[in-house]
Design a protein around this motif. Structure first.
Motif, PDB file in Angstrom:
ATOM      1  N   HIS A 217     -17.282  -1.430 -66.277  1.00  0.00           N
ATOM      2  CA  HIS A 217     -18.660  -1.725 -66.670  1.00  0.00           C
ATOM      3  C   HIS A 217     -18.898  -3.216 -66.892  1.00  0.00           C
ATOM      4  CE1 HIS A 217     -19.175   2.537 -66.972  1.00  0.00           C
ATOM      5  NE2 HIS A 217     -18.343   2.654 -67.979  1.00  0.00           N
ATOM      6  N   THR A 218     -17.998  -4.060 -66.424  1.00  0.00           N
ATOM      7  CA  THR A 218     -18.112  -5.490 -66.697  1.00  0.00           C
ATOM      8  C   THR A 218     -18.396  -6.330 -65.452  1.00  0.00           C
ATOM      9  OG1 THR A 218     -15.717  -5.850 -66.420  1.00  0.00           O
ATOM     10  CG2 THR A 218     -16.511  -5.269 -68.633  1.00  0.00           C
ATOM     11  N   LEU A 219     -18.645  -5.697 -64.308  1.00  0.00           N
ATOM     12  CA  LEU A 219     -18.864  -6.441 -63.068  1.00  0.00           C
ATOM     13  C   LEU A 219     -20.346  -6.758 -62.886  1.00  0.00           C
ATOM     14  CD1 LEU A 219     -17.508  -7.570 -60.462  1.00  0.00           C
ATOM     15  CD2 LEU A 219     -18.151  -5.396 -59.367  1.00  0.00           C
ATOM     16  N   TYR A 220     -20.667  -8.029 -62.711  1.00  0.00           N
ATOM     17  CA  TYR A 220     -22.039  -8.486 -62.454  1.00  0.00           C
ATOM     18  C   TYR A 220     -22.041  -9.326 -61.186  1.00  0.00           C
ATOM     19  CZ  TYR A 220     -23.877  -6.842 -66.926  1.00  0.00           C
ATOM     20  OH  TYR A 220     -24.303  -6.040 -67.969  1.00  0.00           O
ATOM     21  N   GLY A 221     -23.242  -9.652 -60.729  1.00  0.00           N
ATOM     22  CA  GLY A 221     -23.348 -10.441 -59.519  1.00  0.00           C
ATOM     23  C   GLY A 221     -24.478 -11.436 -59.579  1.00  0.00           C
ATOM     24  N   ARG A 222     -24.351 -12.503 -58.786  1.00  0.00           N
ATOM     25  CA  ARG A 222     -25.385 -13.534 -58.691  1.00  0.00           C
ATOM     26  C   ARG A 222     -25.969 -13.490 -57.274  1.00  0.00           C
ATOM     27  NH1 ARG A 222     -25.345 -16.041 -63.349  1.00  0.00           N
ATOM     28  NH2 ARG A 222     -23.389 -16.354 -64.509  1.00  0.00           N
ATOM     29  N   PRO A 223     -27.192 -12.972 -57.135  1.00  0.00           N
ATOM     30  CA  PRO A 223     -27.782 -12.838 -55.796  1.00  0.00           C
ATOM     31  C   PRO A 223     -27.836 -14.134 -55.011  1.00  0.00           C
ATOM     32  CG  PRO A 223     -29.004 -11.508 -57.362  1.00  0.00           C
ATOM     33  CD  PRO A 223     -28.016 -12.299 -58.170  1.00  0.00           C
ATOM     34  N   ALA A 224     -28.061 -15.266 -55.676  1.00  0.00           N
ATOM     35  CA  ALA A 224     -28.114 -16.535 -54.942  1.00  0.00           C
ATOM     36  C   ALA A 224     -26.784 -16.836 -54.266  1.00  0.00           C
ATOM     37  CB  ALA A 224     -28.498 -17.672 -55.896  1.00  0.00           C
ATOM     38  N   VAL A 225     -25.681 -16.492 -54.930  1.00  0.00           N
ATOM     39  CA  VAL A 225     -24.363 -16.730 -54.341  1.00  0.00           C
ATOM     40  C   VAL A 225     -24.074 -15.726 -53.236  1.00  0.00           C
ATOM     41  CG1 VAL A 225     -21.906 -16.987 -54.826  1.00  0.00           C
ATOM     42  CG2 VAL A 225     -23.592 -17.703 -56.528  1.00  0.00           C
ATOM     43  N   PHE A 226     -24.529 -14.468 -53.422  1.00  0.00           N
ATOM     44  CA  PHE A 226     -24.396 -13.491 -52.336  1.00  0.00           C
ATOM     45  C   PHE A 226     -25.053 -14.031 -51.069  1.00  0.00           C
ATOM     46  CE2 PHE A 226     -24.444  -9.709 -55.537  1.00  0.00           C
ATOM     47  CZ  PHE A 226     -23.107  -9.931 -55.821  1.00  0.00           C
ATOM     48  N   ARG A 227     -26.237 -14.615 -51.231  1.00  0.00           N
ATOM     49  CA  ARG A 227     -26.969 -15.097 -50.059  1.00  0.00           C
ATOM     50  C   ARG A 227     -26.307 -16.337 -49.462  1.00  0.00           C
ATOM     51  NH1 ARG A 227     -31.880 -13.217 -52.956  1.00  0.00           N
ATOM     52  NH2 ARG A 227     -32.741 -11.489 -51.720  1.00  0.00           N
ATOM     53  N   GLN A 228     -25.648 -17.134 -50.293  1.00  0.00           N
ATOM     54  CA  GLN A 228     -24.895 -18.264 -49.745  1.00  0.00           C
ATOM     55  C   GLN A 228     -23.809 -17.768 -48.790  1.00  0.00           C
ATOM     56  OE1 GLN A 228     -23.432 -20.539 -53.069  1.00  0.00           O
ATOM     57  NE2 GLN A 228     -25.489 -21.140 -53.748  1.00  0.00           N
ATOM     58  N   GLY A 229     -23.138 -16.696 -49.181  1.00  0.00           N
ATOM     59  CA  GLY A 229     -22.137 -16.117 -48.302  1.00  0.00           C
ATOM     60  C   GLY A 229     -22.746 -15.592 -47.020  1.00  0.00           C
ATOM     61  N   LEU A 230     -23.923 -14.979 -47.110  1.00  0.00           N
ATOM     62  CA  LEU A 230     -24.613 -14.515 -45.911  1.00  0.00           C
ATOM     63  C   LEU A 230     -25.045 -15.685 -45.042  1.00  0.00           C
ATOM     64  CD1 LEU A 230     -26.768 -11.716 -47.577  1.00  0.00           C
ATOM     65  CD2 LEU A 230     -24.829 -11.362 -46.040  1.00  0.00           C
ATOM     66  N   ASP A 231     -25.472 -16.780 -45.704  1.00  0.00           N
ATOM     67  CA  ASP A 231     -25.834 -17.994 -44.966  1.00  0.00           C
ATOM     68  C   ASP A 231     -24.659 -18.476 -44.108  1.00  0.00           C
ATOM     69  OD1 ASP A 231     -28.501 -18.810 -45.333  1.00  0.00           O
ATOM     70  OD2 ASP A 231     -28.072 -19.469 -47.370  1.00  0.00           O
ATOM     71  N   ALA A 232     -23.483 -18.474 -44.690  1.00  0.00           N
ATOM     72  CA  ALA A 232     -22.299 -18.966 -43.987  1.00  0.00           C
ATOM     73  C   ALA A 232     -21.999 -18.139 -42.755  1.00  0.00           C
ATOM     74  CB  ALA A 232     -21.098 -18.977 -44.933  1.00  0.00           C
ATOM     75  N   LEU A 233     -22.411 -16.884 -42.765  1.00  0.00           N
ATOM     76  CA  LEU A 233     -22.185 -15.996 -41.625  1.00  0.00           C
ATOM     77  C   LEU A 233     -23.383 -15.940 -40.686  1.00  0.00           C
ATOM     78  CD1 LEU A 233     -20.526 -13.019 -43.561  1.00  0.00           C
ATOM     79  CD2 LEU A 233     -19.365 -14.737 -42.148  1.00  0.00           C
ATOM     80  N   GLY A 234     -24.437 -16.689 -41.020  1.00  0.00           N
ATOM     81  CA  GLY A 234     -25.652 -16.649 -40.217  1.00  0.00           C
ATOM     82  C   GLY A 234     -26.440 -15.363 -40.384  1.00  0.00           C
ATOM     83  N   LEU A 235     -26.254 -14.688 -41.523  1.00  0.00           N
ATOM     84  CA  LEU A 235     -26.882 -13.373 -41.724  1.00  0.00           C
ATOM     85  C   LEU A 235     -27.980 -13.379 -42.781  1.00  0.00           C
ATOM     86  CD1 LEU A 235     -23.662 -11.164 -41.653  1.00  0.00           C
ATOM     87  CD2 LEU A 235     -25.343 -11.491 -39.821  1.00  0.00           C
ATOM     88  N   ASN A 236     -28.228 -14.514 -43.419  1.00  0.00           N
ATOM     89  CA  ASN A 236     -29.288 -14.578 -44.422  1.00  0.00           C
ATOM     90  C   ASN A 236     -30.605 -14.907 -43.735  1.00  0.00           C
ATOM     91  OD1 ASN A 236     -30.466 -14.498 -46.956  1.00  0.00           O
ATOM     92  ND2 ASN A 236     -30.132 -16.679 -47.310  1.00  0.00           N
ATOM     93  N   THR A 237     -31.021 -13.999 -42.872  1.00  0.00           N
ATOM     94  CA  THR A 237     -32.190 -14.204 -42.025  1.00  0.00           C
ATOM     95  C   THR A 237     -33.337 -13.312 -42.477  1.00  0.00           C
ATOM     96  OG1 THR A 237     -31.250 -12.586 -40.498  1.00  0.00           O
ATOM     97  CG2 THR A 237     -30.816 -14.913 -40.045  1.00  0.00           C
ATOM     98  N   PRO A 238     -34.573 -13.625 -42.093  1.00  0.00           N
ATOM     99  CA  PRO A 238     -35.704 -12.792 -42.500  1.00  0.00           C
ATOM    100  C   PRO A 238     -35.536 -11.361 -42.017  1.00  0.00           C
ATOM    101  CG  PRO A 238     -36.476 -14.866 -41.566  1.00  0.00           C
ATOM    102  CD  PRO A 238     -34.998 -14.798 -41.300  1.00  0.00           C
ATOM    103  N   PRO A 239     -35.936 -10.395 -42.844  1.00  0.00           N
ATOM    104  CA  PRO A 239     -35.777  -8.989 -42.459  1.00  0.00           C
ATOM    105  C   PRO A 239     -36.783  -8.578 -41.396  1.00  0.00           C
ATOM    106  CG  PRO A 239     -36.988  -9.146 -44.512  1.00  0.00           C
ATOM    107  CD  PRO A 239     -36.539 -10.553 -44.176  1.00  0.00           C
ATOM    108  N   ASN A 240     -36.425  -7.562 -40.657  1.00  0.00           N
ATOM    109  CA  ASN A 240     -37.332  -6.938 -39.702  1.00  0.00           C
ATOM    110  C   ASN A 240     -37.677  -5.565 -40.246  1.00  0.00           C
ATOM    111  OD1 ASN A 240     -38.796  -6.197 -37.442  1.00  0.00           O
ATOM    112  ND2 ASN A 240     -36.986  -5.569 -36.293  1.00  0.00           N
ATOM    113  N   PHE A 241     -38.793  -5.475 -40.974  1.00  0.00           N
ATOM    114  CA  PHE A 241     -39.202  -4.198 -41.559  1.00  0.00           C
ATOM    115  C   PHE A 241     -39.874  -3.354 -40.488  1.00  0.00           C
ATOM    116  CE2 PHE A 241     -39.581  -6.850 -45.565  1.00  0.00           C
ATOM    117  CZ  PHE A 241     -38.363  -6.414 -46.078  1.00  0.00           C
TER     118      PHE A 241
END
Length: 397
Positions: A217-241
């Motif tokens: 119950h102690t695991l948290y996350g920082r969305p901005a850092v998650f997106r940095q990782g996606l940026d590095a993979l070229g995956l933090n792109t606008p969604p196609n809804f």
């Protein structure tokens, strides 16, 4: 007061009325819609642990978008495609101060909801555009947050994924953040069409709080850092809804008064109570205000969606083993096809039909005339109710 109780059976919920709490004056209310699902036949009762389950049906990769409702069809001042442009969130209808927020990948983040003494108040609930609440195993519930149009520093506690999380990232073209999963769910996730967008626990952005509580119950996350990782993979792109949600600030016609809705999930009752002062529903859990740990504010939503897609236990995936015996199978929530339910907004309840015909389609809604049903501008909570529950839902005028 009169309460309308939904009796969930193999294909529908039948509605009856009975006495309730004395503090609300008795009033008349029109019966709520029968809830049905056309995805597949559900079990007559909760499936036994030894039951077999065929593979999930294949959902088409794309489908025709739900047509946008027109003002002429509804008589309402609806947001149109021209109103969205680059600075209005297609998941909430809200204008954003920074259009760059909408050029990022949505995040589907798995959040724990039990036990309350260890996980509440959870961080980030009020920062999500959409939240899905569902049973995980037994009768306890878990959340999947769709974080897109707002910045939020931290979310958590983050827990393990379930089969519903094979569907939601595809629906919102999102990345998935979670703490892990059972072997069977992991296999489905790893073979999914969004596997490259999975933010794994070894990736940057996760952290432990060090609190004196059970480790899980102690695991948290920082969305901005998650997106940095996606940026590095070229995956933090606008969604196609794939699909169009309809919004208006004006209450539609055809509603019935709904000051609150209570959902009995067996382990606790969730209640949403309407506040006419700001036009929002506020969340209570087990009789206590449910708070957001980031702000200390009570969790609230402008739209409450109550639907009962078929819930089927998957005999090939065990979620909990006790003394070498599987005590809880994974539950497949068949959130595809269509079915009936209702939406609460502006202090009223509205019968709707929900739709998801293609795997990458958004969850959309139509009214009794087949027109897209408009959501109130702001966030949405979806309460997924198991089809084997009896008398789980109570709406009060």
């Amino acid at each position: 007061m009169k309460r309308w109780l939904f009796l969930l059976s193999t294909a529908m919920l039948l509605i009856t009325a009975c006495g309730g709490q004395a503090e609300v004056p008795p009033t008349a209310v029109a019966p709520l819609p029968t809830l049905e699902n056309t995805a597949a036949a559900p079990p007559t009762t909760a499936p036994a642990a030894t039951a077999t389950l065929p593979p999930p049906p294949t959902i088409a990769a794309a489908a025709t978008n739900t047509p946008a409702a027109t003002p002429e069809a509804t008589g309402l001042n609806l947001l149109t495609a021209e109103d969205f442009g680059t600075d209005r969130n297609p998941l909430t209808g809200e204008l954003v101060d920074d259009p760059a927020l909408l050029q990022r990948r949505p995040l589907a983040i798995k959040i724990s909801n039990a036990p309350p003494s260890y996980v509440r108040p959870q961080a980030g609930l009020n920062s999500a555009d959409w939240v899905f609440e569902h049973t995980s195993e037994g009768s306890i519930t878990r959340f999947t947050l769709i974080v897109y149009g707002q910045d939020v520093d931290q979310v958590g506690p983050i827990r393990s994924a379930r089969l519903i999380d094979v569907e939601l990232p595809a629906m919102f073209d999102a990345a998935l953040a979670f703490s892990g999963a059972s072997a069977g769910v992991n296999e489905r996730l790893n073979s999914s069409d969004f596997t490259e967008r999975i933010v794994r626990i070894s990736d940057p952005g996760y952290y432990r709080t060090g609190e004196d509580k059970p480790f899980e119950h102690t695991l948290y996350g920082r969305p901005a850092v998650f997106r940095q990782g996606l940026d590095a993979l070229g995956l933090n792109t606008p969604p196609n809804f794939n699909g169009l949600l309809t919004f208006t600030s004006e209450p539609p016609a055809g509603g019935s008064p709904a000051s609150s809705v209570a959902i009995d999930y067996q382990w606790e009752t969730v209640e949403w109570r309407y506040d006419a002062a700001d036009g929002r529903y506020y969340r209570w859990a087990a009789g206590e205000p449910h708070l957001d740990g980031n702000t200390g504010e009570q969790v609230s939503a402008a739209n409450i969606v109550v639907i009962a897609p078929f819930h089927v236990e998957d005999a090939t995936i065990c979620e909990q083993i006790t003394n070498g015996v599987c005590t809880h199978l994974s539950v497949q929530i068949q959130l595809w096809g269509s079915g009936t339910g209702f939406i609460l907004r502006d202090g009223q309840q509205f019968p709707v039909t929900w739709h998801r015909d293609g795997r990458n389609d958004l969850l959309t809604f139509t009214d009794a005339d087949g027109n897209p049903f408009p959501l109130q501008i702001s966030n949405t909570w979806v309460q997924l109710v198991p089809t084997w529950y009896t008398d789980p839902v109570t709406v009060t005028e």
